[in-house]
Design a protein around this motif. Structure first.
Motif, PDB file in Angstrom:
ATOM      1  N   UNK A 142      42.093  35.602  29.236  1.00  0.00           N
ATOM      2  CA  UNK A 142      43.459  35.368  29.705  1.00  0.00           C
ATOM      3  C   UNK A 142      43.844  36.460  30.694  1.00  0.00           C
ATOM      4  N   UNK A 143      44.985  36.274  31.330  1.00  0.00           N
ATOM      5  CA  UNK A 143      45.449  37.201  32.366  1.00  0.00           C
ATOM      6  C   UNK A 143      45.732  38.578  31.792  1.00  0.00           C
TER       7      UNK A 143
ATOM      8  N   UNK B 184      33.053  32.329  31.729  1.00  0.00           N
ATOM      9  CA  UNK B 184      32.330  31.058  31.734  1.00  0.00           C
ATOM     10  C   UNK B 184      32.514  30.402  33.098  1.00  0.00           C
ATOM     11  N   UNK B 185      31.543  30.565  33.992  1.00  0.00           N
ATOM     12  CA  UNK B 185      31.576  29.905  35.302  1.00  0.00           C
ATOM     13  C   UNK B 185      30.184  29.372  35.627  1.00  0.00           C
TER      14      UNK B 185
ATOM     15  N   UNK C 205      36.815  32.565  42.261  1.00  0.00           N
ATOM     16  CA  UNK C 205      37.834  31.513  42.164  1.00  0.00           C
ATOM     17  C   UNK C 205      38.428  31.458  40.770  1.00  0.00           C
ATOM     18  N   UNK C 206      37.576  31.608  39.751  1.00  0.00           N
ATOM     19  CA  UNK C 206      38.050  31.582  38.358  1.00  0.00           C
ATOM     20  C   UNK C 206      39.032  32.727  38.104  1.00  0.00           C
ATOM     21  N   UNK C 207      38.748  33.914  38.617  1.00  0.00           N
ATOM     22  CA  UNK C 207      39.639  35.057  38.415  1.00  0.00           C
ATOM     23  C   UNK C 207      40.969  34.843  39.140  1.00  0.00           C
TER      24      UNK C 207
ATOM     25  N   UNK D   3      45.151  34.232  37.644  1.00  0.00           N
ATOM     26  CA  UNK D   3      46.347  34.933  38.087  1.00  0.00           C
ATOM     27  C   UNK D   3      46.120  36.369  38.503  1.00  0.00           C
ATOM     28  N   UNK D   4      44.849  36.777  38.632  1.00  0.00           N
ATOM     29  CA  UNK D   4      44.565  38.157  39.052  1.00  0.00           C
ATOM     30  C   UNK D   4      44.730  38.243  40.565  1.00  0.00           C
TER      31      UNK D   4
END
Length: 570
Positions: free
Chosen positions: A401-402, A423-424, A432-434, A438-439
């Motif tokens: 989570x963020x 998990x990517x 893109x996942x990060x 919301x990072x």
């Protein structure tokens, strides 16, 4: 009373002289950890029978000559062949409450406790030579005795067990009847057999799945599920209840999911079983995750990276701060890679702290903290506390989570080296996942040092490997053109006893290692697409997962089908 040393017993029994004992002791100095009795046997100074006699004398136990004894079938059936082979034991006598077993390793005191746990009655040990034990196993156990099929056949013919299982009323739950059914000998025997076979085959998971007309047992080994012969449907409740009893779960609660843990000692080493019970339409589905520490070697040399990737990875983990991410699906070996990296960094001058869910491997010198959501011990709360413990290196089991991500970023910016997992599908898509979590982009570029994506593919069995042809369609799917494939050989496993006729034995890793540099950081800041990042990273030397796998195909280590199954197109 202190036991006499085995060397002195050899002398007292007249098997060797004092001078020969000195020679054996000198040899033991050169072989740290080796048992003196084994060294004496290897040097030809004592034989197997003399070693068994001396061990019995040392431990005040009885010696038995198995060749002089006829073992009755009702005693032999107490121990399955799998159990006999694993523990190197043979059952000798049963008096109704106590089972006497012959062992060639009487110094392994845990065996007695393990057998008591598995079988449910008292265990008494006597000593026999290793040759006698092996001969007796070959004589009394044949391949058709120790099978799940035969145990299930016995259960199907057990009318008393059938009536007891059907007597359990779903509406009026009988706790006493359920416990008695779960503790019955056939249920114990079947579950013990499944557990031992799974552990022996280095399986990662065991699935017990109830359906309307059948109860299915499947074992996941080397990333693939294999179905066992299904037990009778009426035993579903009994087997599930037995597992819940072993995991200290509430057997009366059948409406809510439950999680538990079973700790076993198999052959003298610990095995953890993580149990998950999930209510379904037709009963409770149970999955047991097997954590067998004895089959994992926590060294980067054994992870399976090629020399170039390994050298680059080692340089990266020596950095003083930043975030290093390992990505991939569940069961792709992320934890093993991270633990291997931590083991390499585990020096007296550095403090390493991990927070994991759950702690899978116990490593000396590393402070390890288990997550417990029930009492509010989350990754985020643990990470805050860890930063007050003055760590040098931190492992966060997973960034979910963020909140956890932000604290990990702050930790890396304040001089800590942070390892974690995501998990990517591949390394570039992690960016893109990060962002999706919301990072802020500027924080990603400031702290992420490298991303390692990995997969596990099955290795072709070396015993039955043979040349084969690969269809043009598969070559096209892999992105291999005809010119590249023209002078290459392709292999497959024909199937043999060594690999259970699967054609595969063991697994090997595929790795995609993306090291962040100024060019990639500028692309991330300008919101470049994942494909653009992938192409640019490849220019800097990153080998995509599929290409890494194709190299293994050309080397004859795995098959084209395996690489297709585990990787996506570049």
């Amino acid at each position: 009373m202190v036991a006499r040393k085995i060397g002195q017993i050899f002398v007292d029994l007249g098997f060797i002289t004092d001078e020969q004992l000195e020679v054996i002791l000198d040899e033991q100095q050169q072989r740290p950890g080796a048992l003196l009795g084994k060294i004496a046997e290897d040097m030809g100074l004592v034989n197997e029978d003399q070693l068994a006699q001396a061990l019995a004398e040392q431990l005040n136990m009885q010696v038995v000559q198995l060749s002089d004894v006829q073992l009755p079938p009702d005693v032999l059936e107490k121990i399955t062949e799998t159990m006999a082979q694993m523990y190197r034991i043979v059952p000798v006598q049963f008096d109704g409450t106590s089972l006497t077993c012959a062992t060639c390793d009487p110094q392994n005191l845990t065996v007695q406790d393990e057998l008591r746990t598995f079988l449910g009655f008292d265990i008494r040990m006597v000593v026999a030579s290793e040759r006698d034990i092996q001969t007796a196993i070959e004589k009394y156990y044949s391949s058709d005795v120790d099978t799940v099929e035969n145990i299930i056949k016995e259960i199907e013919e057990d009318e008393e067990l059938f009536q007891a299982a059907n007597a359990i009323d779903d509406d009026k739950f009988d706790l006493t009847g359920a416990e008695a059914l779960a503790d019955s000998a056939p249920v114990r025997k079947l579950l013990n057999m499944v557990l031992l076979l799974a552990i022996k085959d280095h399986a990662s998971d065991i699935h017990f799945e109830p359906f309307e007309d059948e109860f299915r047992i499947r074992i996941k080994a080397e990333g693939v599920l294999y179905e066992m012969v299904p037990p009778p449907r009426h035993l579903a409740f009994a087997i599930t209840t037995r597992i819940k009893v072993m995991a200290n779960l509430d057997i009366a609660e059948r409406r809510l999911p439950q999680d538990g843990r079973i700790e076993l000692m198999i052959g003298g080493h610990p095995v953890d079983l993580r149990v998950s019970v999930l209510p379904t339409m037709f009963g409770e589905s149970t999955v047991m995750r097997i954590l067998d520490r004895s089959v994992v070697s926590l060294s980067l040399n054994n992870v399976g990276m090629d020399e170039h990737t390994l050298t680059t990875f080692r340089k990266t983990i020596d950095r003083p701060n930043g975030i290093i991410l390992v990505t991939g699906p569940t069961g792709s070996g992320k934890t093993t890679t991270l633990y291997s990296a931590l083991s390499e960094l585990n020096h007296m001058k550095d403090k390493l702290i991990t927070t994991e869910d759950p702690v899978e491997y116990d490593i000396d010198g590393i402070v390890q903290i288990p997550i417990d959501h029930d009492i509010g011990v989350t990754f985020a709360s643990c990470l805050r506390a860890i930063l007050r413990q003055d760590p040098d290196t931190i492992l966060v089991g997973e960034i979910r989570d963020i909140e956890t991500a932000e604290i990990a970023v702050q930790a890396s910016l304040t001089g800590h080296l942070v390892f974690s997992t995501l998990h990517t599908n591949d390394a570039p898509s992690t960016i893109t996942r990060m962002k999706d979590m919301g990072i802020p982009t500027f924080l990603i570029t400031a702290c992420v040092e490298a991303i390692l994506a990995q997969r596990l593919v099955r290795r072709i069995c070396a015993e039955c490997r043979e040349e084969t042809e690969v269809s043009r369609e598969i070559l096209m799917d892999l992105g291999i053109d005809a010119a590249e494939a023209a002078d290459k050989k392709f292999y497959r496993g024909a199937g043999c006893d060594k690999c259970n006729n699967t054609g595969y034995k063991g697994r090997i890793g595929l790795f995609e290692f993306m090291i962040m540099n100024d060019d990639l950081r500028e692309m991330i800041m300008s919101n470049s697409t994942t494909d653009e990042l992938r192409d640019r990273a490849a220019e800097f030397g990153m080998i995509p997962l599929r290409r890494y796998g194709i190299n293994y195909v050309f080397e004859g280590l795995t098959t084209a089908d395996e690489v297709l199954r585990e990787t996506i197109a570049d």
